[in-house]
Design a protein around this motif. Structure first.
Motif, PDB file in Angstrom:
ATOM      1  N   VAL A  81     -50.063 -25.621  -8.700  1.00  0.00           N
ATOM      2  CA  VAL A  81     -49.930 -26.775  -7.786  1.00  0.00           C
ATOM      3  C   VAL A  81     -51.240 -27.214  -6.904  1.00  0.00           C
ATOM      4  O   VAL A  81     -51.886 -26.264  -6.770  1.00  0.00           O
ATOM      5  CB  VAL A  81     -48.632 -26.817  -7.094  1.00  0.00           C
ATOM      6  CG1 VAL A  81     -47.160 -26.528  -7.841  1.00  0.00           C
ATOM      7  CG2 VAL A  81     -48.914 -25.768  -5.783  1.00  0.00           C
ATOM      8  N   LYS A  93     -52.082 -34.950  -2.192  1.00  0.00           N
ATOM      9  CA  LYS A  93     -51.188 -35.872  -2.787  1.00  0.00           C
ATOM     10  C   LYS A  93     -51.636 -36.863  -3.521  1.00  0.00           C
ATOM     11  O   LYS A  93     -51.023 -37.528  -4.516  1.00  0.00           O
ATOM     12  CB  LYS A  93     -50.403 -36.680  -1.223  1.00  0.00           C
ATOM     13  CG  LYS A  93     -49.466 -35.656  -0.783  1.00  0.00           C
ATOM     14  CD  LYS A  93     -48.562 -36.443   0.379  1.00  0.00           C
ATOM     15  CE  LYS A  93     -47.560 -35.621   1.273  1.00  0.00           C
ATOM     16  NZ  LYS A  93     -46.885 -36.570   2.183  1.00  0.00           N
ATOM     17  N   THR A 127     -46.795 -30.117 -12.301  1.00  0.00           N
ATOM     18  CA  THR A 127     -47.606 -28.789 -12.240  1.00  0.00           C
ATOM     19  C   THR A 127     -47.836 -28.099 -13.356  1.00  0.00           C
ATOM     20  O   THR A 127     -47.173 -28.359 -14.541  1.00  0.00           O
ATOM     21  CB  THR A 127     -46.188 -28.125 -11.680  1.00  0.00           C
ATOM     22  OG1 THR A 127     -44.879 -28.040 -12.395  1.00  0.00           O
ATOM     23  CG2 THR A 127     -45.815 -28.453 -10.184  1.00  0.00           C
ATOM     24  N   THR A 161     -45.287 -21.141   2.658  1.00  0.00           N
ATOM     25  CA  THR A 161     -44.294 -22.138   2.259  1.00  0.00           C
ATOM     26  C   THR A 161     -44.411 -23.502   2.416  1.00  0.00           C
ATOM     27  O   THR A 161     -44.735 -23.868   3.462  1.00  0.00           O
ATOM     28  CB  THR A 161     -42.756 -21.860   2.836  1.00  0.00           C
ATOM     29  OG1 THR A 161     -42.405 -20.340   2.516  1.00  0.00           O
ATOM     30  CG2 THR A 161     -41.851 -22.788   2.163  1.00  0.00           C
ATOM     31  N   ASN A 162     -44.596 -24.473   1.211  1.00  0.00           N
ATOM     32  CA  ASN A 162     -44.980 -25.690   1.467  1.00  0.00           C
ATOM     33  C   ASN A 162     -43.774 -26.658   1.610  1.00  0.00           C
ATOM     34  O   ASN A 162     -42.719 -26.196   1.947  1.00  0.00           O
ATOM     35  CB  ASN A 162     -45.762 -26.346   0.049  1.00  0.00           C
ATOM     36  CG  ASN A 162     -45.000 -26.091  -1.228  1.00  0.00           C
ATOM     37  OD1 ASN A 162     -43.601 -25.970  -1.109  1.00  0.00           O
ATOM     38  ND2 ASN A 162     -45.655 -26.282  -2.374  1.00  0.00           N
ATOM     39  N   LYS A 163     -44.288 -27.815   1.829  1.00  0.00           N
ATOM     40  CA  LYS A 163     -43.034 -28.912   2.108  1.00  0.00           C
ATOM     41  C   LYS A 163     -42.056 -29.032   1.074  1.00  0.00           C
ATOM     42  O   LYS A 163     -41.065 -29.563   1.671  1.00  0.00           O
ATOM     43  CB  LYS A 163     -43.919 -30.271   2.388  1.00  0.00           C
ATOM     44  CG  LYS A 163     -44.527 -30.267   3.701  1.00  0.00           C
ATOM     45  CD  LYS A 163     -45.369 -31.501   3.766  1.00  0.00           C
ATOM     46  CE  LYS A 163     -46.345 -31.564   5.133  1.00  0.00           C
ATOM     47  NZ  LYS A 163     -47.062 -32.764   5.234  1.00  0.00           N
ATOM     48  N   ALA A 164     -42.458 -28.669  -0.065  1.00  0.00           N
ATOM     49  CA  ALA A 164     -41.375 -28.698  -1.134  1.00  0.00           C
ATOM     50  C   ALA A 164     -40.406 -27.309  -1.159  1.00  0.00           C
ATOM     51  O   ALA A 164     -39.792 -27.093  -2.322  1.00  0.00           O
ATOM     52  CB  ALA A 164     -41.944 -28.953  -2.758  1.00  0.00           C
ATOM     53  N   SER A 165     -40.654 -26.563  -0.129  1.00  0.00           N
ATOM     54  CA  SER A 165     -39.839 -25.138  -0.013  1.00  0.00           C
ATOM     55  C   SER A 165     -40.442 -24.285  -0.925  1.00  0.00           C
ATOM     56  O   SER A 165     -39.659 -23.357  -1.645  1.00  0.00           O
ATOM     57  CB  SER A 165     -38.585 -25.445   0.059  1.00  0.00           C
ATOM     58  OG  SER A 165     -38.145 -26.334   1.238  1.00  0.00           O
ATOM     59  N   GLN A 166     -41.413 -24.309  -1.614  1.00  0.00           N
ATOM     60  CA  GLN A 166     -42.156 -23.474  -2.378  1.00  0.00           C
ATOM     61  C   GLN A 166     -42.873 -22.313  -1.876  1.00  0.00           C
ATOM     62  O   GLN A 166     -43.803 -22.509  -1.116  1.00  0.00           O
ATOM     63  CB  GLN A 166     -42.910 -24.232  -3.797  1.00  0.00           C
ATOM     64  CG  GLN A 166     -42.214 -25.259  -4.518  1.00  0.00           C
ATOM     65  CD  GLN A 166     -43.239 -25.924  -5.328  1.00  0.00           C
ATOM     66  OE1 GLN A 166     -43.923 -26.630  -4.909  1.00  0.00           O
ATOM     67  NE2 GLN A 166     -42.812 -26.313  -6.328  1.00  0.00           N
ATOM     68  N   HIS A 215     -52.261 -29.141  -3.142  1.00  0.00           N
ATOM     69  CA  HIS A 215     -51.819 -29.697  -1.871  1.00  0.00           C
ATOM     70  C   HIS A 215     -52.091 -31.075  -1.724  1.00  0.00           C
ATOM     71  O   HIS A 215     -51.794 -31.663  -0.790  1.00  0.00           O
ATOM     72  CB  HIS A 215     -52.283 -28.745  -0.663  1.00  0.00           C
ATOM     73  CG  HIS A 215     -53.818 -28.868  -0.392  1.00  0.00           C
ATOM     74  ND1 HIS A 215     -54.553 -27.956  -1.114  1.00  0.00           N
ATOM     75  CD2 HIS A 215     -54.321 -29.449   0.282  1.00  0.00           C
ATOM     76  CE1 HIS A 215     -55.811 -28.459  -1.007  1.00  0.00           C
ATOM     77  NE2 HIS A 215     -55.770 -29.193  -0.017  1.00  0.00           N
TER      78      HIS A 215
END
Length: 1005
Positions: free
Chosen positions: A484, A488, A443, A992-997, A486
């Motif tokens: 960040v 992958k 990041t 909120t993304n999949k990393a809970s951010q 999104h």
């Protein structure tokens, strides 16, 4: 006794048939070796190994280089071929390993064959180290590239050797995205060796500038600070090139202390075919037992000369081989080994053997066509000359403007310094992709060294604003904001050798034959009346693609091409050559990045025709150049391919022009442009000369001569000449970098504009043709077929510019807003509605989501901003709902266009999608590339979510609780409205993304 090389050259000069074709002969004198001593002696094991190799002293440039490297200073060694550059990095690296067996080094090579050579040399030196039984201290090395098996790749990652030899693609695709698995190697990295650094220019240089910055970022993350050692051919700006690539200050070493023999340089301007002249010179060299390399400009010419070698070389047939891209790795290595061992007497190669692959000592170099730069000519010629023996280099001219220029001006060739290698380290098209890769690797944080360069930091902010990168809200106050992506695996979408995304050229011959055979079988078995079959045209191909069996046969990929060249070189109908076979392009599909080609034997080739337009976006510099103004800046180029010529293979006769209807290609790049004064235009026309033909010829000739000043190929450049450009307010000649974002080529041309004008003028003036030819003002890639062209008008224009007084040229403002743009920003609606509906039935109950028209409506809720009130409509009120919706400047919803309108469409004939709509789900999906639920967005943005869900609403319908459904639907409308208003006011929302951010998402509502 006369040396074979001298006898070969003398016979050439004395030949009645050949002598008059020799434009120039010169002997470049040899030189004795110069030696030097490093400031500190080598450790005993290393000194012993050097003695066993017969090396008692280093050349003075080697000694200077190792002193800098041992002191931790970055260095670039830019000396000729065979000057011993390998020792400048192997010795310090081995010394470091002997002192610290855990230390690591990364060697990068642009070609796999170079890595093979260097591994062999490294292991030979390491094997000679006397370690007194401590074999575990012996330096180790391994190759990590595309040919390394998965088993050995894993073994290298888990237990890395001291030195890894690799290439840029493996660093980008394997090492950087999976850096956690390389932590041991990266944390111990003390040296990074970059061989043949002059090849990292142009588009690839732009990519490598970001790859090196990303690599250094991860080295810092793991606590390493490696020293760079660059090796290069002789170029004009080695330090500047390395600084552009890395942002580091690099010490240059330019003078070689290695011995060299005398070299005969022969310039040949053949009466006939250059390839036939090359064959004649090769035959004479073989007859004298001289080991020879022939360089060709194309695969086609390589194959032609190789074919002669196979058919007519008699006793030498088994001792000659071709060498080019397209050969399998094992085939190339076999040829290299046979050449190094002396088994082969001659090799015919493309530029693939220009770099320092070990093929042993050679006597004669024959170049079929000027390689495009002084640097490349010296590099290729440097392959010949064993020890201090004489050698010969023959340059056979083609019709190209640069070839003929040096045939007429040979002294200029020998007086001219090597060109400078250029790149644009901050090309936004390239940089964007690498910044997304960097964010995926680790990041980003504002203030970190990676973002220290203003251009990089500014671009990150622009990507955040555009929604390509995203800010993550810190969990605790005072913690830094992290940026960040999104994505992958963004690395796979980056081709280090191209500017745009790659298109695959697929051979669909087998597919077409399968369809055709199937059609024939159906006709034979069909008892009904005969049906017409589609003919072999574009229409039949479209029908073939729609056939269900078209995709059943896997089409082999025969090549790749970037999107920006695809429309020019692989348009429908284009003839494409691959490994001696001809293909006709049937279809170009940008949506799937596929070009479909059919193998066909045809007696013609194709040339694209088109038109271009340019818009000035920003002026970055202007100055006087003799009697005109010259500018440098950013431009937007629009290219239209309007058709193509079909020309006979024999003689090039025009067989016809086929129109095409293709979308325009638009890109931004850097350009230099010359303003042509109205007085020059008027005087030219008073002389009854064709002014447009003159500036068109000026454009072609200038592009042809620009490689004299900048290390480039004319195919990397584009040009536009116009008799009236609205922003210049008069005639102008533009020359631009032919890749999106620019590669730094015209940036350097701007600095040398005077020289470009003088060289272009002398090229046109000195060419013996009367009306213009490929040696002066014709271009092989002209979109209008070199029409109009007026050589005499070009001379008039250039002489008028050349005779002008720079003192009379005053600065001038160019209005970059002259051409109207399109404002894509949405105005805020005066009156808007926010819509949501709840259905009576589920998808399962009506037969699937595709039957939404059967689901019915329990309640539709609509917020009206004009009346600041909520309205409810049941299924029987659809006429009233439609009347209300038609009053709005904008209808807002969350998935309402695709789903809600599909449901309503089953109840009312109105065309709901014709309304002015803003679907928040679609907007978010377009930004992110994936869907996010309204509850997620509302919770992150507003701190409030939905009160229920659609399944609960269906259950309430069955229970007859319309009051609860209405309350729930109204709350959804309220949340959707508030999310819209937040985004419109702030320019962003959160999710909120999949990393809970908690991530900030820019929006334009």
């Amino acid at each position: 006794m006369e040396s074979p090389v001298l006898e070969y050259v003398s016979a050439m000069l004395d030949s009645e048939r050949m002598a008059h074709q020799i434009a120039h002969h010169r002997v470049v004198e040899g030189a004795d070796a110069r030696f030097g001593e490093p400031r500190r002696p080598w450790p005993a094991p290393l000194q012993s190994a050097l003695s066993l190799l017969g090396i008692e002293k280093l050349y003075d440039h080697q000694a200077e280089a190792v002193d800098y490297v041992r002191a931790g200073r970055h260095v670039v060694v830019a000396t000729p071929t065979a000057s011993g550059k390998t020792l400048t990095y192997n010795l310090p690296v081995m010394e470091q390993i002997l002192a610290d067996p855990e230390s690591k080094a990364l060697y990068l090579f642009p070609l796999k064959a170079l890595a093979q050579d260097q591994l062999k040399g490294f292991n030979e030196l390491a094997a000679l180290l006397p370690l007194n039984g401590r074999e575990d201290r012996r330096p180790t090395a391994a190759i990590y590239d595309g040919d390394t098996s998965p088993h050995f790749r894993k073994k290298i990652r888990n237990a890395p050797p001291n030195v890894i030899l690799s290439n840029p693609e493996m660093v980008h695709l394997s090492m950087l995205p999976h850096h956690a698995g390389w932590a041991e190697f990266l944390s111990g990295l003390t040296h990074i060796v970059v061989d043949e650094v002059h090849t990292y220019r142009g588009v690839m240089g732009g990519h490598m500038a970001m790859v090196f910055r990303r690599l250094m970022r991860l080295c810092r993350y793991y606590g390493a600070n490696p020293t760079f050692v660059f090796c290069s051919a002789t170029i004009g700006n080695p330090s500047e090139l390395c600084r552009m690539l890395t942002g580091l200050e690099v010490h240059p070493i330019l003078e070689s202390g290695a011995a060299r023999g005398g070299r005969h340089m022969i310039f040949v301007n053949p009466d006939g075919s250059p390839s036939m002249a090359a064959i004649s010179l090769l035959r004479a060299a073989l007859a004298r037992g001289l080991r020879t390399i022939v360089y060709c400009q194309s695969r086609k010419m390589t194959e032609l000369i190789s074919m002669w070698a196979a058919e007519k070389s008699g006793e030498f047939k088994g001792r000659i081989s071709a060498y080019r891209a397209g050969f399998l790795p094992e085939e190339r290595r076999e040829i290299e080994a046979r050449m190094a061992d002396g088994e082969l007497l001659a090799v015919i190669s493309t530029s693939a053997l220009e770099l320092g692959i070990d093929i042993g000592g050679l006597d004669v170099c024959i170049m079929v066509g000027y390689p495009g730069s002084i640097m490349a000519t010296l590099q290729r010629g440097g392959r010949v000359g064993r020890s201090q023996r004489d050698s010969a280099v023959a340059l056979i001219a083609q019709e190209d403007a640069l070839d003929q220029y040096f045939m007429r001006n040979p002294d200029d060739f020998f007086a001219r310094p090597p060109e400078s290698a250029m790149l644009n380290p901050f090309n936004p098209v390239i940089m964007d992709r690498h910044l997304i890769c960097a964010a995926a690797e680790l990041t980003l944080r504002r203030g970190e060294p990676f973002l220290a360069e203003p251009e990089v930091a500014r671009r990150v902010e622009q990507l955040v604003a555009a929604g390509e990168l995203f800010e993550v809200e810190p969990d605790l106050p005072g913690h830094p904001v992290e940026i960040v992506t999104h994505r992958k695996r963004p690395h796979r979408d980056v081709d280090l050798r191209g500017a745009g995304s790659q298109m695959h050229i697929e051979d669909i011959t087998a597919q077409l034959q399968s369809i055709q055979n199937g059609s024939s079988a159906r006709r034979e078995n069909d008892s009904g009346p005969p049906r017409s079959e589609p003919t072999q045209g574009v229409e039949s191909f479209e029908a073939t693609k729609r056939s269900g069996r078209f995709q059943s046969i896997r089409a082999p990929v025969i090549g790749t091409i970037d999107q920006y060249r695809a429309y020019r070189e692989t348009h429908p109908g284009a003839v494409y050559l691959h490994r001696g076979r001809t293909f006709v392009i049937r279809d170009l599909d940008p949506a799937t990045n596929a070009v479909h080609a059919e193998a066909r034997r045809v007696g013609y080739y194709t040339k694209p025709r088109g038109s271009k337009d340019t818009e000035i976006l920003e002026v970055l510099g202007q100055k006087a150049s003799f009697g005109t103004r010259v500018y440098f800046g950013r431009v937007k180029v629009t290219e239209m391919i309007t058709g193509y010529e079909k020309r006979s293979v024999r003689g090039g006769k025009l067989l016809g022009i086929v129109p095409l209807d293709l979308p325009p290609q638009v890109f931004e790049t850097e350009a230099i442009w010359f303003e042509i004064g109205h007085d020059i235009r008027r005087r030219c026309e008073e002389e009854f000369l064709h002014f447009m033909g003159g500036i068109h010829a000026f454009e072609h000739a200038a592009i042809g001569m620009l490689p004299l000043l900048v290390m480039t190929d004319r195919n990397d450049l584009g040009g536009i000449s116009t008799p009236l450009h609205p922003q210049v307010e008069g005639p102008a000649v533009f020359i631009y970098d032919g890749m999106p974002g620019g590669a730094g080529l015209t940036r350097q041309a701007f600095e040398r504009a005077d020289e470009l004008i003088e060289t272009t003028l002398s090229t046109i003036r000195d060419c013996p043709c009367e009306l213009g030819c490929p040696s002066c003002v014709h271009s092989p890639k002209c979109g209008s077929g070199n029409r109009p062209i007026d050589k005499r008008a070009a001379l008039f224009v250039l002489e008028a510019i050349r005779s002008g007084d720079p003192q009379s040229i005053t600065p001038k403002e160019i209005d970059v807003n002259t051409l109207p743009g399109i404002d894509t920003k949405r105005p805020a609606p005066k009156r808007y509605g926010v819509l949501d509906i709840e259905t009576r039935y589920s998808a399962d109950e009506v037969g699937g989501w595709n039957r939404a028209d059967r689901m019915g409506v329990s309640i539709a809720c609509l917020w009206d901003s004009g009346e600041e009130a909520m309205f409810d409509y049941e299924q029987d009120d659809m006429d009233a709902l439609v009347a209300h919706l038609r009053k709005f400047d904008l209808v807002i919803g969350f998935n309402h266009v695709k789903f809600d309108y599909a449901v309503l469409g089953g109840l009312h004939p109105f065309g709901f999608r014709s309304l002015p709509n803003l679907d928040l789900l679609v907007e978010v999906n377009n930004r992110l590339g994936y869907r996010v639920k309204l509850d997620n967005i509302a919770s992150a943005t507003l701190g409030a979510g939905k009160s229920a869900d659609g399944l609960q609403a269906l259950k309430w319908w069955k229970e007859g609780r319309l009051d609860l459904i209405t309350e729930y639907c109204r709350q959804d409308v309220t949340v959707t409205r508030d999310v819209y208003l937040f985004g419109r006011e702030h320019g962003y929302i959160f999710f909120t993304n999949k990393a809970s951010q908690k991530v900030k998402l820019p929006v334009e509502w």
